[in-house]
Design a protein around this motif. Structure first.
Motif, short mmCIF file in Angstrom:
data_model
loop_
_atom_site.label_atom_id
_atom_site.label_comp_id
_atom_site.label_asym_id
_atom_site.label_seq_id
_atom_site.Cartn_x
_atom_site.Cartn_y
_atom_site.Cartn_z
N ALA A 69 51.16 36.59 41.08
CA ALA A 69 50.38 35.32 41.61
C ALA A 69 50.42 35.52 43.04
O ALA A 69 49.23 35.35 43.88
N ILE A 70 51.56 35.82 43.69
CA ILE A 70 51.57 36.20 45.15
C ILE A 70 50.83 37.45 45.40
O ILE A 70 50.02 37.21 46.43
N ALA A 71 50.95 38.45 44.69
CA ALA A 71 50.22 39.48 44.92
C ALA A 71 48.53 39.58 45.02
O ALA A 71 48.04 40.08 45.74
N ARG A 72 48.37 38.43 44.12
CA ARG A 72 46.85 38.25 44.03
C ARG A 72 46.24 37.28 44.94
O ARG A 72 45.18 37.05 45.20
N VAL A 100 52.10 30.33 35.41
CA VAL A 100 51.12 30.33 36.98
C VAL A 100 49.99 31.29 36.82
O VAL A 100 50.26 32.27 36.52
N ALA A 101 48.79 30.62 37.09
CA ALA A 101 47.80 31.54 37.16
C ALA A 101 46.89 30.85 38.03
O ALA A 101 46.88 29.43 38.12
N ASP A 102 45.60 31.15 38.43
CA ASP A 102 44.54 30.85 39.15
C ASP A 102 43.38 31.36 38.68
O ASP A 102 43.17 32.56 39.15
N GLN A 103 42.66 30.89 37.96
CA GLN A 103 41.46 31.63 37.39
C GLN A 103 40.25 31.80 38.42
O GLN A 103 39.53 32.60 38.17
N ARG A 104 40.52 31.00 39.31
CA ARG A 104 39.31 31.18 40.68
C ARG A 104 39.52 32.39 41.28
O ARG A 104 38.64 32.75 41.79
#
Length: 327
Positions: A69-72, A100-104
């Motif tokens: 998540a941090i790398a993204r 933890v995820a962010d589809q955006r």
């Protein structure tokens, strides 16, 4: 190497390390509850792969997902708040550390079930191919996932349909507490690629330069319509399978050997010896990262929990006007 690229890589690796070290300490101090899996030690693999993706590409992660998540580029405060179960979390506090995820940002999910993200990545890759787009999907998984049917089904389907997907095995030598040389009967996980007619490569997962080169080649191949690749990154997790794991199964000399090959340390030596960056450049990054992490965790600790009305929102479908609603 471009200076901006090197600075970005080191910043991301440092963010992951400081964040995970702090989360580990908070759990030990009983400042944080819940089931937590830390990514410290594997930074070069996550950053090396994700740095090769475009902003419209996809990735699926595992329960050890903070680093991905941090790398993204997922917001640090939103990640921290999610781990604390707060309303300001990236998933509204409902996912917690394991989801933890962010589809955006194309990060489709952090999956608690072993190997569950592989077929989902295949679905994203299939959609991309069907719609005539050139987006690529990356599926991260651990060495223990190769014993799940979903691993083999995803590999077979991806090869059969020439899907634009990269399978990244973060081989940290242990499937939970079982050593890879005990639970696996082949010397390298990359060898599984032969059964499905796709390229397979093993790289040093502690070396971000080796990871980035291999991932970049595989992603370019997938984007060009040439199909999937299996990339095995030999890495090491510094903390337990979960926070609270005593790690008595790890030989002390093995731990020392991998600590001596720390991915941030290897990066520092490589770039300073080559004269690409100075030690002062890297020290400045670390100081800034520590401040970012402190601010994010203070925000998370002080943020509000979700309202009770959120308990079932997004969980159950609300049916209106149903023919049998009166029954």
């Amino acid at each position: 190497m471009e200076r901006d690229t090197l600075l970005r890589w080191y910043t991301l690796m440092a963010r992951i390390r400081v964040f995970e070290d702090t989360i580990h300490r908070f759990v030990e101090e009983d400042r944080l509850e819940g089931y937590v899996h830390c990514y410290a030690g594997e930074e070069a693999t996550g950053v090396g792969v994700i740095a090769q993706l475009r902003s419209d590409d996809y990735l699926t992660s595992t329960y050890r997902n903070h680093g991905h998540a941090i790398a993204r580029g997922v917001d640090l405060k939103a990640i921290a708040a999610e781990i604390y179960g707060k309303a300001a979390g990236v998933c509204g506090g409902k996912g917690g550390s394991m989801h933890v995820a962010d589809q955006r940002l194309g990060m489709i999910g952090g999956f608690g079930l072993v190997a569950a993200g592989l077929p989902v990545a295949c679905g994203a890759a299939l959609a991309s191919a069907y719609l005539g787009r050139d987006r690529v999907a990356v599926a991260f998984f651990g060495d223990g996932a190769v014993h799940e049917g979903a691993f083999h089904e995803a590999m077979d389907l991806a090869a059969l349909w020439t899907l634009p997907v990269l399978f990244v095995c973060e081989n940290n030598l242990y499937a939970e507490t079982t050593a890879v040389d005990y639970h696996l009967n082949v010397p390298r996980i990359a060898e599984f690629s032969r059964s499905y007619g796709m390229p397979g490569h093993t790289v040093d997962g502690m070396d971000i330069f080796a990871v980035a080169e291999a991932a970049g080649t595989a992603i370019a191949r997938a984007r060009a319509g040439q199909g999937p690749t299996l990339l095995e990154c030999l890495t090491y997790r510094y903390y337990g399978q979960y926070e609270g794991d005593t790690q008595t199964y790890k030989p002390p000399d093995e731990v020392a050997a991998y600590r001596a090959r720390d991915p941030l340390g290897l990066f520092r030596k490589r770039v300073t010896d080559a004269g690409w960056l100075t030690p002062a450049d890297l020290d400045i990054i670390h100081a800034g990262v520590r401040q970012e992490i402190d601010e994010a965790l203070r925000f998370a600790e002080g943020a509000a929990f979700p309202d009770l009305s959120e308990l079932t929102r997004g969980v159950y479908t609300e049916v209106t006007g149903h023919a049998h609603a009166d029954r």
